[in-house]
Design a protein around this motif. Structure first.
Motif, short mmCIF file in Angstrom:
data_model
loop_
_atom_site.label_atom_id
_atom_site.label_comp_id
_atom_site.label_asym_id
_atom_site.label_seq_id
_atom_site.Cartn_x
_atom_site.Cartn_y
_atom_site.Cartn_z
N ARG A 31 30.50 55.99 29.25
CA ARG A 31 30.61 54.56 29.03
C ARG A 31 30.92 53.86 30.35
N GLU A 32 30.52 52.59 30.43
CA GLU A 32 30.75 51.82 31.66
C GLU A 32 32.23 51.72 31.99
N ASP A 33 33.07 51.56 30.94
CA ASP A 33 34.51 51.42 31.21
C ASP A 33 35.09 52.71 31.78
N GLU A 34 34.52 53.86 31.39
CA GLU A 34 34.96 55.13 31.95
C GLU A 34 34.59 55.21 33.44
N LEU A 35 33.38 54.74 33.75
CA LEU A 35 32.93 54.79 35.14
C LEU A 35 33.73 53.82 36.00
N LEU A 36 34.10 52.69 35.43
CA LEU A 36 34.87 51.69 36.18
C LEU A 36 36.24 52.22 36.59
N LYS A 37 36.83 53.06 35.72
CA LYS A 37 38.17 53.58 36.00
C LYS A 37 38.27 54.24 37.36
N ASN A 38 37.19 54.86 37.79
CA ASN A 38 37.23 55.59 39.05
C ASN A 38 37.30 54.68 40.27
N TYR A 39 37.03 53.39 40.06
CA TYR A 39 37.16 52.42 41.15
C TYR A 39 38.48 51.66 41.05
N LEU A 40 39.15 51.79 39.92
CA LEU A 40 40.42 51.09 39.72
C LEU A 40 41.61 51.93 40.18
N PHE A 41 41.43 53.24 40.24
CA PHE A 41 42.54 54.15 40.57
C PHE A 41 42.20 55.04 41.75
N GLU A 42 43.21 55.34 42.56
CA GLU A 42 43.08 56.32 43.63
C GLU A 42 44.35 57.17 43.64
N ASN A 43 44.16 58.47 43.60
CA ASN A 43 45.30 59.41 43.60
C ASN A 43 46.32 59.05 42.52
N GLY A 44 45.80 58.65 41.37
CA GLY A 44 46.68 58.34 40.23
C GLY A 44 47.33 56.97 40.28
N LYS A 45 47.07 56.20 41.33
CA LYS A 45 47.66 54.87 41.45
C LYS A 45 46.59 53.79 41.31
N GLN A 46 46.94 52.71 40.61
CA GLN A 46 45.98 51.63 40.44
C GLN A 46 45.89 50.83 41.73
N VAL A 47 44.64 50.62 42.20
CA VAL A 47 44.42 49.90 43.46
C VAL A 47 43.55 48.67 43.27
N ALA A 48 43.00 48.48 42.06
CA ALA A 48 42.14 47.34 41.78
C ALA A 48 42.20 47.04 40.29
N TYR A 49 41.74 45.85 39.92
CA TYR A 49 41.71 45.48 38.50
C TYR A 49 40.52 44.59 38.21
N ILE A 50 40.12 44.55 36.95
CA ILE A 50 38.98 43.73 36.54
C ILE A 50 39.39 42.28 36.44
N THR A 51 38.59 41.40 37.01
CA THR A 51 38.83 39.97 36.92
C THR A 51 37.49 39.26 36.72
N GLY A 52 37.48 37.93 36.80
CA GLY A 52 36.24 37.19 36.64
C GLY A 52 35.78 37.11 35.19
N VAL A 53 34.52 36.76 34.99
CA VAL A 53 34.00 36.49 33.65
C VAL A 53 34.11 37.70 32.74
N ARG A 54 33.97 38.90 33.30
CA ARG A 54 34.12 40.12 32.49
C ARG A 54 35.51 40.17 31.84
N LEU A 55 36.54 39.86 32.63
CA LEU A 55 37.90 39.82 32.10
C LEU A 55 38.04 38.72 31.05
N TYR A 56 37.51 37.54 31.34
CA TYR A 56 37.69 36.41 30.43
C TYR A 56 36.96 36.63 29.10
N ASN A 57 35.89 37.43 29.15
CA ASN A 57 35.23 37.83 27.92
C ASN A 57 36.12 38.79 27.12
N GLN A 58 36.73 39.74 27.82
CA GLN A 58 37.63 40.71 27.16
C GLN A 58 38.83 40.00 26.53
N LEU A 59 39.26 38.90 27.13
CA LEU A 59 40.41 38.15 26.63
C LEU A 59 40.02 37.17 25.52
N GLY A 60 38.73 37.08 25.23
CA GLY A 60 38.27 36.19 24.17
C GLY A 60 38.14 34.74 24.59
#
Length: 241
Positions: A70-99
């Motif tokens: 799934r796309e969300d699984e693939l995205l995780k690998n860009y959000l974390f490095e060495n077990g630490k979160q280094v990025a997060y989803i923002t923009g229209v994708r986030l605002y859609n997720q928030l309803g």
């Protein structure tokens, strides 16, 4: 236990469809060469699939064929490095997720403090965005709230009352400590964010927090959000129009 056996044991614990990397498998630098060969043998035998260089997944067979991750699984690998979160989803994708919008974009913005993440995942185009504060797992929900305020005027098809009600509800449910942290983080954002947050905090009778933001904005400046006093009665105290 040799590296091949170790990798097979770790992969056995991973769910089908879940993406994993060298970091996921906790492979040390001096084991990379042996690990790469072991993973290549597993790809050749069909036990795992290589999505792209350094990214793998266990295939899942269905009546309709093999499912890719799934796309969300693939995205995780860009959000974390060495077990630490280094990025997060923002923009229209986030605002859609928030309803807040019905639009589902094919461009996903990943915000990071010091990284510019550009790549493509399936049909998704990944573009960078700025994080005004260091990214941690604990910070992300607060930074995403502030991003809603930053982009308030540009969230597609969002009703202004819906947006204000969302902010009030989300902030009201935060712990006292997180309300304080949210206010402090806002001081790193543009003045318009501090003004809107201040108006929302004041409407929730959180005057101690809103007061700390008042001194950080220029009383001669005005901030255009297209919000009426019927929606947010405190806007006149924050030069919001």
């Amino acid at each position: 236990m040799n590296i091949t056996t170790s990798i097979k044991t770790k992969i056995a614990r991973i769910d089908t469809g879940e993406v994993f990397t060298y970091d996921t498998l906790d492979i040390s630098q001096n084991e990379f060469s042996a690990a790469a060969k072991a993973l290549s043998r597993m790809v050749f035998s069909g036990k795992i699939r290589r999505y792209k260089n350094g990214m793998y997944y266990k295939p899942k067979q269905t009546a309709f064929g093999e499912l890719k991750p799934r796309e969300d699984e693939l995205l995780k690998n860009y959000l974390f490095e060495n077990g630490k979160q280094v990025a997060y989803i923002t923009g229209v994708r986030l605002y859609n997720q928030l309803g807040l919008t019905t639009q589902v974009p094919n461009v996903v913005r990943l915000a990071s403090r010091d990284k510019e993440i550009r790549t493509k995942i399936g049909n998704l185009i990944i573009k960078p965005a700025k994080s005004y504060v260091d990214v941690t797992i604990k910070n992300v929900p607060l930074l995403q709230l502030l991003d809603v305020m930053k982009d308030f005027n540009h969230i597609p098809d969002m009703d202004k009352r819906t947006g204000v009600d969302f902010l009030k509800k989300e902030i009201e449910t935060l712990s006292k400590e997180d309300k304080r942290r949210l206010t402090n983080f806002a001081k790193e954002y543009p003045p318009k964010v501090r003004a809107l947050l201040g108006a929302v905090l004041e409407s929730l009778s959180l005057d101690d927090l809103s007061g700390s933001l008042k001194a950080s904005i220029n009383y001669l400046s005005s901030y255009e959000f297209g919000i009426s006093e019927r929606i947010l009665p405190t806007i006149s105290n924050w030069n919001i129009v």
